[in-house]
Design an enzyme around this catalytic site. Sequence first.
Site, short mmCIF file in Angstrom:
data_model
loop_
_atom_site.label_atom_id
_atom_site.label_comp_id
_atom_site.label_asym_id
_atom_site.label_seq_id
_atom_site.Cartn_x
_atom_site.Cartn_y
_atom_site.Cartn_z
N GLY A 173 -65.17 -26.09 -32.39
CA GLY A 173 -63.74 -26.72 -31.79
C GLY A 173 -63.92 -26.78 -30.66
O GLY A 173 -64.47 -26.18 -29.96
N CYS A 174 -63.04 -28.01 -30.03
CA CYS A 174 -63.14 -28.46 -28.42
C CYS A 174 -62.45 -26.89 -27.58
O CYS A 174 -63.10 -27.15 -26.67
CB CYS A 174 -61.86 -30.05 -28.61
SG CYS A 174 -60.28 -29.59 -29.52
N ASN A 175 -61.12 -26.72 -28.21
CA ASN A 175 -60.69 -25.81 -27.29
C ASN A 175 -62.22 -24.41 -26.81
O ASN A 175 -62.31 -23.95 -26.09
CB ASN A 175 -59.39 -24.90 -28.00
CG ASN A 175 -58.70 -26.27 -27.88
OD1 ASN A 175 -58.43 -26.72 -26.77
ND2 ASN A 175 -57.97 -26.19 -28.54
N CYS A 194 -58.57 -30.59 -32.52
CA CYS A 194 -59.57 -31.57 -32.14
C CYS A 194 -59.22 -33.05 -32.17
O CYS A 194 -60.37 -33.61 -32.04
CB CYS A 194 -60.97 -30.75 -31.87
SG CYS A 194 -61.26 -29.11 -31.55
N ALA A 214 -65.07 -24.96 -24.72
CA ALA A 214 -64.27 -25.23 -23.03
C ALA A 214 -64.58 -24.10 -22.25
O ALA A 214 -65.24 -23.31 -22.04
CB ALA A 214 -62.53 -25.98 -23.20
#
Lengths: 380, 380, 380, 380
Positions: A181-183, A3, A186
Amino acid sequence: MHCGVYTSDMTSASSSPAHAPATQDGDPRRLRAAVVGASGYAGGETLRLLAGHPEIEVATVTAHSSAGKLLSEVAPHIDLGHDPVLQETSVETLRGHDVVVLALPHGQSGTIAAALRAEDPDVLVLDLGADHRLESAEDWAEYYRSEHSGTWTYGMPELPLADGTKQRDHLVGAREIAVPGCNATAVSLALAPLLRAGLLDASRLGAVLPVGYSGAGRAAKQHLLFSEASGTASPYAVGGSHRHVPEVLQNLRRATGQDGQLLTFTPVLVPMSRGILAVCTAPVPGGTSTADLLGALQADYADEHFVTVLPEGVFPSTGEVTGANTLRIGAAVDRHSGQATVISALDNLVKGTAGAAIQSLNLALGLPEITGLTRTALAP
Amino acid sequence: MHCGVYTSDMTSASSSPAHAPATQDGDPRRLRAAVVGASGYAGGETLRLLAGHPEIEVATVTAHSSAGKLLSEVAPHIDLGHDPVLQETSVETLRGHDVVVLALPHGQSGTIAAALRAEDPDVLVLDLGADHRLESAEDWAEYYRSEHSGTWTYGMPELPLADGTKQRDHLVGAREIAVPGCNATAVSLALAPLLRAGLLDASRLGAVLPVGYSGAGRAAKQHLLFSEASGTASPYAVGGSHRHVPEVLQNLRRATGQDGQLLTFTPVLVPMSRGILAVCTAPVPGGTSTADLLGALQADYADEHFVTVLPEGVFPSTGEVTGANTLRIGAAVDRHSGQATVISALDNLVKGTAGAAIQSLNLALGLPEITGLTRTALAP
Amino acid sequence: MHCGVYTSDMTSASSSPAHAPATQDGDPRRLRAAVVGASGYAGGETLRLLAGHPEIEVATVTAHSSAGKLLSEVAPHIDLGHDPVLQETSVETLRGHDVVVLALPHGQSGTIAAALRAEDPDVLVLDLGADHRLESAEDWAEYYRSEHSGTWTYGMPELPLADGTKQRDHLVGAREIAVPGCNATAVSLALAPLLRAGLLDASRLGAVLPVGYSGAGRAAKQHLLFSEASGTASPYAVGGSHRHVPEVLQNLRRATGQDGQLLTFTPVLVPMSRGILAVCTAPVPGGTSTADLLGALQADYADEHFVTVLPEGVFPSTGEVTGANTLRIGAAVDRHSGQATVISALDNLVKGTAGAAIQSLNLALGLPEITGLTRTALAP
Amino acid sequence: MHCGVYTSDMTSASSSPAHAPATQDGDPRRLRAAVVGASGYAGGETLRLLAGHPEIEVATVTAHSSAGKLLSEVAPHIDLGHDPVLQETSVETLRGHDVVVLALPHGQSGTIAAALRAEDPDVLVLDLGADHRLESAEDWAEYYRSEHSGTWTYGMPELPLADGTKQRDHLVGAREIAVPGCNATAVSLALAPLLRAGLLDASRLGAVLPVGYSGAGRAAKQHLLFSEASGTASPYAVGGSHRHVPEVLQNLRRATGQDGQLLTFTPVLVPMSRGILAVCTAPVPGGTSTADLLGALQADYADEHFVTVLPEGVFPSTGEVTGANTLRIGAAVDRHSGQATVISALDNLVKGTAGAAIQSLNLALGLPEITGLTRTALAP
């Protein structure tokens, strides 16, 4: 892939003698923040957002190998109103701030955080790295192969919880926040409401994520070069090794109160700087309609400022959220296969990292949750 | 999204009076080819490959609204040794060739092909469009909403068939060849061997495909503009509406001798010109290992010149195949979820369209299958 | 190439019967704005900036072929707090606003502006198109091949004038503002101070400008497709035909009080959405140093909020100004050739178009000049 | 910026004990080549071209830190028919080849070349680096700050010389060839004919070059990361410090027989992998027309296979030459300023580096000059 948090410039926190902090004569009514790892993408994005935050003043920025440079040398796009010198990262330089944002490689946040807290139990520390996200020391050991630093309050306000509340409630007044965390953001926010509503087969969850390169950080690595990346789609961490997998599963357990979720997770680097598009799939019970999916998403997100559930037939693109703190979701039941496809889009550096940090910070400090954040993106 | 075949310049085939073909003094021993729709991406790529084909001479190129222009005006990157004028597309201009390659919008190939064949039953016609791919008139009607033109020999030499042969055998001596869809090639060749080996749950097939923009053709449409496409990942045809779905399912039926396959299929436009990365997932029987998957792929492809099965732990990127007629495949069993992830990469304009056409043409005409094609790609 | 103003959706202003404006319950203390041509890039960027402007409310948005759609359908990245329907462009829909921003193809602003003014002499009209920039009807006729609409106050506050003032002074209280061309801004502000200081040979001015695609607008044209643009640098308007040439020369005349400037001007489309890098060259008098160049630039710009003169040895990149209303300039005297190289960077949609409009609007209405604008850019 | 020659993997040539060369059973009639620095972009592109060269077999590939890896690990896009192990670079591994191509950082070619020649005076050595391009030891010292290695035959066949011949003549039978710099090729071939014809003011030459990232090599450096490069145009070596400047001037002296040329040279990195667009400007004598410029270019290049002079009003784009060994040139006299604009486009890795090497190699060995090279590019 982290990220955007990590940079080669931040391989160790320094304990060298303190330099005088590069403060300006600040507005006494504004809170003083320090950003650690300011030369990386996550640190830089935090500064970009703080530059427009009316209640916070950036008093100190630190880095490792870039220490001694002006901020304008490593981040010429940032205008803080002054041009601070990057300090070494140490307890001395970080002392005396209301907020400390750590954008360090994993494994480095624990020590400095403990030292800061020992001096000032009231300081708010946000960790943009992974160190304090996982509850399970076993998961940590398996995926990060180092000692677990403990678990902080998880900075995902919109996550619906099994008890009917939101994660937001836990953030009010928090002083140690683990930014997600970015993923993981999502995928978790796309799947949690549908699992809660019993609309997905939890044992057959899939997620393929075209992702931009800033999530891999600013450290110079050959596979991240423009010439290597341009014109190619490159999968990585295939087969279950991505470190965001246990984080997603932890979120889904918290959202449903159940365990046993199984997720097949494949990120694909594609030639863009920012953005994650999480294309999630799972079987649905017979008779489930697209309207059912959207209804379940709306049930959890209708009142959320930064999560938008799109109308039937509309799906998000990452270009719609560049620079914004927004997550957009669309869903459909496949007309032939009877599986759900749920697609979410976010900017990995904003809603996926620095925006989530600011949103959590606002909650922790009792500021309006949306302060300094926007739903309007930069396009084209 | 049509693998680059369609262009706004080709909205109808003309029956206007013939112009003299722009032939050069050709080598009498070389076969004479005409390329219809030469101003589009699929037509242009066919010309690029034929420019290096030792046995074929491009005698005629046609277009619709670009008719009358020089080839160098619409495709300055092509060097045929001469610079032909683009002719109108008509029976007259196409008469007298050994090979006619049709790169037309769907619905337009049937009439012109029938007329050519009526005059010369020996002419080889290859249709880069979709018109003659599907066996089922019902499927055609559902996905293309027009009358079915019939079914030609399918130009996918490597497709393994239920009877133990390859589709290659059907192409030898063929005179009417339906060139496969680009996405259909990526997914079908990835899944067919594994389904044949009983290693995938056929009712739970998933495919998410980051794809480049050239597959959408050269017609000017707002969503294909550079500014719209740059920096964004955009899903389309979500929920089962993509026209390559019935084509994939037809291939899987032919490969396995069984029906009932269910596929959840989601293409995602990403900012690159060429390339398809098909990330396919499906549950596997208990105890299935990555080696089992790779073994099944090798069983069908070990002798194939243009299909490469990668070693365990290695996965393909589209940048490795740009300009090459290669499909590369990697596979893994997820360590937690117990699903297979099978990833294939190809260049949509080469192995996905024009290269497949040349390969099929070579087979049909009795030339060595690899003539004029390469496994070496252009990188970076 | 028109700084993103024009779109296929705006080929004529409508005089159809009025629809009720899509207003929300606005804050009565905020000024009401209408944006004409809201579906194009310049109109969209104006909305993006107005969405963050504390003193202005967007009451009405209009378009041509997109009229009747929701704003979210054509600009999903914009959050105005409401989702207005795009109206037809007519005097009726535009009546009753404090500010009207016209983002129309050239030739269409004059009529509608005159009609609005006839009704309400106090309305502020800003023209993002070219119609009212040039003073010389001859220049207009030569470059635009249509009738001249007249000359409005030129919206380039920082332009130094021969009398020692700035163009800013003319904008205070203005009610008709011609927003400058994007390339013209980049070149004019780079060269004007140096010509004023006598440091450049005015007869040998050169400018080569790598530019992004959004400047070409949102209309669907083949040469603007992603696949056409990706991986290529394409010059256009070579040899003096670009419409910004007379605009630059007019600015240089106004800055110096002299005429006779000669400019060789070559824009080059490169694969990015936003950004202009103007690489300007000219011979300098013997003995001129880099410090002399930078000193002359500082003499005019040291107090400017949105123009930054970089230190010796530092040159700007367009990525440093994406989304910001900033122009950055560096300069050097070549150590061998004795020519000056002066390089400026800006975001064509912000400082080059919509940001300049907001800045001028602020001046015209007596608001602080920087209201709603930022010097912080989005990177990476 | 070095045309892709240098990689971090090649920081020193090794003298470690020899490994057995990874030869295949070669065709005894084909010449045996070794490529040194095969893991970099220039080395890789040399392999790509040699993979299609009918008279040459790649017998040995070497690298530095990648030694011991398979070629497929560092260059999966190359198909040599076998998959050699990368050897250490040493006299032992390079012994016994007909051709040795050196793709090394500057300063490293001299020693190894001398050692190879001492053993075998007949071996053909081509240096893709800069070491042997410059005749002037002073220029070398000024720009490269190291000791000069001497001057080899310059590998630019099309360069017209003052005596009416071409540089081609010097390459026939050569055994030590210095392959030109990529930017130097683009600028020198654009300007030389016009200077020879007396059509440019040699003291006022300008060149601004949008260039792709592969020219900067494959070494991992932060400013070359995708996220840094995407969406930005970044000038470098501003003010006369680029190392190709003395090389261009040397070429112009040789082409005209005169000295005194002055060149202002500014490369600009733009977001593409390959390609150089050289936009050159200079004053022309009164009365000079565009036709005069094009006539002078045709006078030198009409018979050249790999240089195309475009018709009046047509200018090249780099996308037209990707992968081809072509340089395309257009020119115009500006209608107002009376300066010439001359624009050339090439692929920095082909005509700018590896293609020029193959072309020179063909000449040196008495093969047809175009063997293994193409004028057809890959587009889109």
